[in-house]
Design a protein around this motif. Structure first.
Motif, PDB file in Angstrom:
ATOM      1  N   VAL A  25       0.147  -0.868   0.356  1.00  0.00           N
ATOM      2  CA  VAL A  25      -0.078   0.207   0.261  1.00  0.00           C
ATOM      3  C   VAL A  25       0.813   1.449  -0.100  1.00  0.00           C
ATOM      4  CG1 VAL A  25      -1.684   1.550   1.828  1.00  0.00           C
ATOM      5  CG2 VAL A  25      -1.654  -0.780   1.401  1.00  0.00           C
ATOM      6  N   PRO A  26       1.889   1.779   0.468  1.00  0.00           N
ATOM      7  CA  PRO A  26       2.488   2.897   0.916  1.00  0.00           C
ATOM      8  C   PRO A  26       3.082   3.304  -0.487  1.00  0.00           C
ATOM      9  CG  PRO A  26       3.372   1.164   2.627  1.00  0.00           C
ATOM     10  CD  PRO A  26       2.742   0.079   2.252  1.00  0.00           C
ATOM     11  N   ALA A  27       3.679   2.353  -1.615  1.00  0.00           N
ATOM     12  CA  ALA A  27       3.787   2.268  -2.771  1.00  0.00           C
ATOM     13  C   ALA A  27       3.099   2.018  -3.195  1.00  0.00           C
ATOM     14  CB  ALA A  27       5.141   0.907  -3.726  1.00  0.00           C
ATOM     15  N   VAL A  28       1.745   2.456  -3.626  1.00  0.00           N
ATOM     16  CA  VAL A  28       0.810   2.480  -4.199  1.00  0.00           C
ATOM     17  C   VAL A  28       0.464   3.937  -4.203  1.00  0.00           C
ATOM     18  CG1 VAL A  28      -1.899   2.391  -4.697  1.00  0.00           C
ATOM     19  CG2 VAL A  28       0.111   0.358  -4.929  1.00  0.00           C
ATOM     20  N   LEU A  29       0.364   4.557  -2.680  1.00  0.00           N
ATOM     21  CA  LEU A  29      -0.071   5.379  -2.444  1.00  0.00           C
ATOM     22  C   LEU A  29       1.342   6.650  -2.993  1.00  0.00           C
ATOM     23  CD1 LEU A  29      -1.198   5.490   1.231  1.00  0.00           C
ATOM     24  CD2 LEU A  29      -2.275   5.001  -0.510  1.00  0.00           C
ATOM     25  N   ASP A  30       3.032   6.118  -2.761  1.00  0.00           N
ATOM     26  CA  ASP A  30       3.230   7.288  -3.231  1.00  0.00           C
ATOM     27  C   ASP A  30       3.495   7.209  -5.216  1.00  0.00           C
ATOM     28  OD1 ASP A  30       4.460   6.957  -0.853  1.00  0.00           O
ATOM     29  OD2 ASP A  30       6.671   6.088  -1.450  1.00  0.00           O
ATOM     30  N   VAL A  31       3.027   6.066  -6.056  1.00  0.00           N
ATOM     31  CA  VAL A  31       2.704   5.777  -6.675  1.00  0.00           C
ATOM     32  C   VAL A  31       1.417   7.558  -7.316  1.00  0.00           C
ATOM     33  CG1 VAL A  31       1.845   5.126  -9.145  1.00  0.00           C
ATOM     34  CG2 VAL A  31       3.992   4.725  -7.490  1.00  0.00           C
ATOM     35  N   LEU A  32       0.598   6.835  -6.649  1.00  0.00           N
ATOM     36  CA  LEU A  32      -0.630   7.689  -7.151  1.00  0.00           C
ATOM     37  C   LEU A  32      -0.354   9.164  -6.821  1.00  0.00           C
ATOM     38  CD1 LEU A  32      -3.704   5.990  -5.244  1.00  0.00           C
ATOM     39  CD2 LEU A  32      -2.712   5.793  -7.813  1.00  0.00           C
ATOM     40  N   ALA A  33       0.283   9.627  -5.494  1.00  0.00           N
ATOM     41  CA  ALA A  33       0.382  11.051  -5.162  1.00  0.00           C
ATOM     42  C   ALA A  33       1.369  11.899  -6.333  1.00  0.00           C
ATOM     43  CB  ALA A  33       1.103  11.257  -4.041  1.00  0.00           C
ATOM     44  N   GLY A  34       2.614  10.132  -6.746  1.00  0.00           N
ATOM     45  CA  GLY A  34       3.643  11.148  -7.846  1.00  0.00           C
ATOM     46  C   GLY A  34       3.078  11.367  -9.163  1.00  0.00           C
ATOM     47  N   ALA A  35       1.846  10.495  -9.625  1.00  0.00           N
ATOM     48  CA  ALA A  35       1.334  11.298 -10.715  1.00  0.00           C
ATOM     49  C   ALA A  35      -0.212  12.561 -10.768  1.00  0.00           C
ATOM     50  CB  ALA A  35       0.089   9.825 -10.681  1.00  0.00           C
ATOM     51  N   GLY A  36       0.034  13.088  -9.709  1.00  0.00           N
ATOM     52  CA  GLY A  36      -0.931  13.739  -9.479  1.00  0.00           C
ATOM     53  C   GLY A  36      -2.705  13.643  -8.766  1.00  0.00           C
ATOM     54  N   VAL A  37      -2.564  12.817  -8.358  1.00  0.00           N
ATOM     55  CA  VAL A  37      -3.658  11.738  -7.232  1.00  0.00           C
ATOM     56  C   VAL A  37      -3.972  12.472  -6.069  1.00  0.00           C
ATOM     57  CG1 VAL A  37      -5.663  10.195  -6.819  1.00  0.00           C
ATOM     58  CG2 VAL A  37      -4.535   9.783  -9.048  1.00  0.00           C
ATOM     59  N   GLY A 176     -15.074   7.998  -7.637  1.00  0.00           N
ATOM     60  CA  GLY A 176     -14.598   7.393  -7.807  1.00  0.00           C
ATOM     61  C   GLY A 176     -13.543   6.214  -8.291  1.00  0.00           C
ATOM     62  N   MET A 177     -13.431   5.866  -7.967  1.00  0.00           N
ATOM     63  CA  MET A 177     -12.053   4.261  -8.857  1.00  0.00           C
ATOM     64  C   MET A 177     -10.918   4.158  -7.737  1.00  0.00           C
ATOM     65  SD  MET A 177     -11.045   6.704 -12.033  1.00  0.00           S
ATOM     66  CE  MET A 177     -10.711   5.334 -13.204  1.00  0.00           C
ATOM     67  N   GLY A 178     -11.055   2.479  -8.196  1.00  0.00           N
ATOM     68  CA  GLY A 178     -11.183   1.555  -7.108  1.00  0.00           C
ATOM     69  C   GLY A 178     -10.624   0.177  -8.271  1.00  0.00           C
ATOM     70  N   GLY A 179     -10.854  -1.170  -8.525  1.00  0.00           N
ATOM     71  CA  GLY A 179      -9.682  -1.642  -9.897  1.00  0.00           C
ATOM     72  C   GLY A 179      -9.472  -0.908 -10.862  1.00  0.00           C
ATOM     73  N   PRO A 180     -10.380  -0.382 -11.249  1.00  0.00           N
ATOM     74  CA  PRO A 180      -9.733   0.227 -13.402  1.00  0.00           C
ATOM     75  C   PRO A 180      -8.926   0.667 -13.419  1.00  0.00           C
ATOM     76  CG  PRO A 180     -12.781   0.188 -12.906  1.00  0.00           C
ATOM     77  CD  PRO A 180     -11.288  -0.365 -11.245  1.00  0.00           C
ATOM     78  N   VAL A 182      -6.184   1.703 -10.014  1.00  0.00           N
ATOM     79  CA  VAL A 182      -5.126   0.548  -9.093  1.00  0.00           C
ATOM     80  C   VAL A 182      -4.557  -0.597  -9.417  1.00  0.00           C
ATOM     81  CG1 VAL A 182      -4.617   0.207  -6.641  1.00  0.00           C
ATOM     82  CG2 VAL A 182      -6.042   1.588  -6.934  1.00  0.00           C
ATOM     83  N   GLY A 183      -5.574  -1.727 -10.234  1.00  0.00           N
ATOM     84  CA  GLY A 183      -5.742  -2.455 -11.295  1.00  0.00           C
ATOM     85  C   GLY A 183      -4.845  -4.300  -9.941  1.00  0.00           C
ATOM     86  N   ASP A 184      -3.515  -4.335 -10.163  1.00  0.00           N
ATOM     87  CA  ASP A 184      -3.106  -5.774  -9.110  1.00  0.00           C
ATOM     88  C   ASP A 184      -2.250  -4.864  -8.175  1.00  0.00           C
ATOM     89  OD1 ASP A 184      -0.801  -5.052 -10.737  1.00  0.00           O
ATOM     90  OD2 ASP A 184      -1.428  -7.518 -11.412  1.00  0.00           O
ATOM     91  N   ALA A 185      -1.777  -3.572  -8.467  1.00  0.00           N
ATOM     92  CA  ALA A 185      -1.020  -2.871  -7.798  1.00  0.00           C
ATOM     93  C   ALA A 185      -0.570  -3.142  -6.430  1.00  0.00           C
ATOM     94  CB  ALA A 185      -0.343  -1.229  -8.306  1.00  0.00           C
TER      95      ALA A 185
END
Length: 212
Positions: A25-37, A176-180, A182-185
């Motif tokens: 989860v921490p890596a996913v949050l970092d990626v999302l924040a880095g992309a601008g989410v 709101g967006m989940g699986g589409p 985040v995928g399997d990340a």
């Protein structure tokens, strides 16, 4: 303005992270924040979800909330862990009340016009129309907004990156967006693919420039 409102003004999407463990989860949050989410919901069905919220509460540029909040005790624990907002999958009056008491916005799940109106009247800051993808998508959103135009709606459930902007054009406050997205990340999958989807989402939802 709440932290959530400010985040949605920058990027009108709530990314939903649900995983089998908090390992990735921490890596996913970092990626999302880095992309601008700017707004991310960590579902409490994720084992250790409260710890993940606590660890991510100070991530620069990210407003982190708790999702799948089903009762007031969970709501209070999530706020204590640093959640800046609460999300329910259905109309849960005691969670709305707990959020109001704590000064934390609640995104309340609802589907029918009756549920949407009840959520707003109970004090929900936003109403999550869920699961939108199974009941007609953008057409359903337009239909329920016609008699309830002043209730801010967040359609959720089965929305793809490509479809997201259509909901905003139909009057949604955010998506709101989940699986589409985040995928399997969140379970150890492809972070690079997540970054690509998140960057595309942010570009897609970027406000169009006003006419000169």
């Amino acid at each position: 303005m709440s932290a959530l409102a400010g985040a949605l003004a920058r990027c009108p999407a709530i990314a939903i992270v649900r995983a089998r463990s908090v390992r990735y989860v921490p890596a996913v949050l970092d990626v999302l924040a880095g992309a601008g989410v700017t707004a991310v919901e960590v579902a409490l069905t994720t084992p250790g979800g409260l710890r993940a919220i606590e660890g991510a509460a100070t991530t620069p540029g990210l407003v982190v909330g708790a999702g799948t909040v089903l009762h007031a005790a969970q709501a209070r624990a999530a706020v204590d862990a640093g959640a800046r907002y609460l999300v329910t999958p259905a109309v849960v009056p005691d969670v709305i009340a707990a959020g109001v008491d704590a000064g934390v916005p609640v995104v309340c799940g609802a589907l029918s016009p009756t549920e949407i109106l009840a959520s707003a009247r109970a004090g929900a800051a936003l109403v999550k129309v869920f699961p939108i993808g199974t009941v007609g998508g953008v057409g359903y959103l337009r239909a329920v907004r016609a008699p309830l135009p002043d209730i801010p709606l967040v359609p959720t459930g089965g929305i793809s990156v490509a479809e997201s902007v259509g909901y905003l054009r139909a009057g949604a406050r955010a998506v709101g967006m989940g699986g589409p997205l985040v995928g399997d990340a969140a379970d150890g999958g492809d972070l690079a693919a997540l970054a690509g989807r998140a960057e595309t989402l942010v570009r897609t939802l970027r406000p169009e420039p006003a006419d000169a």
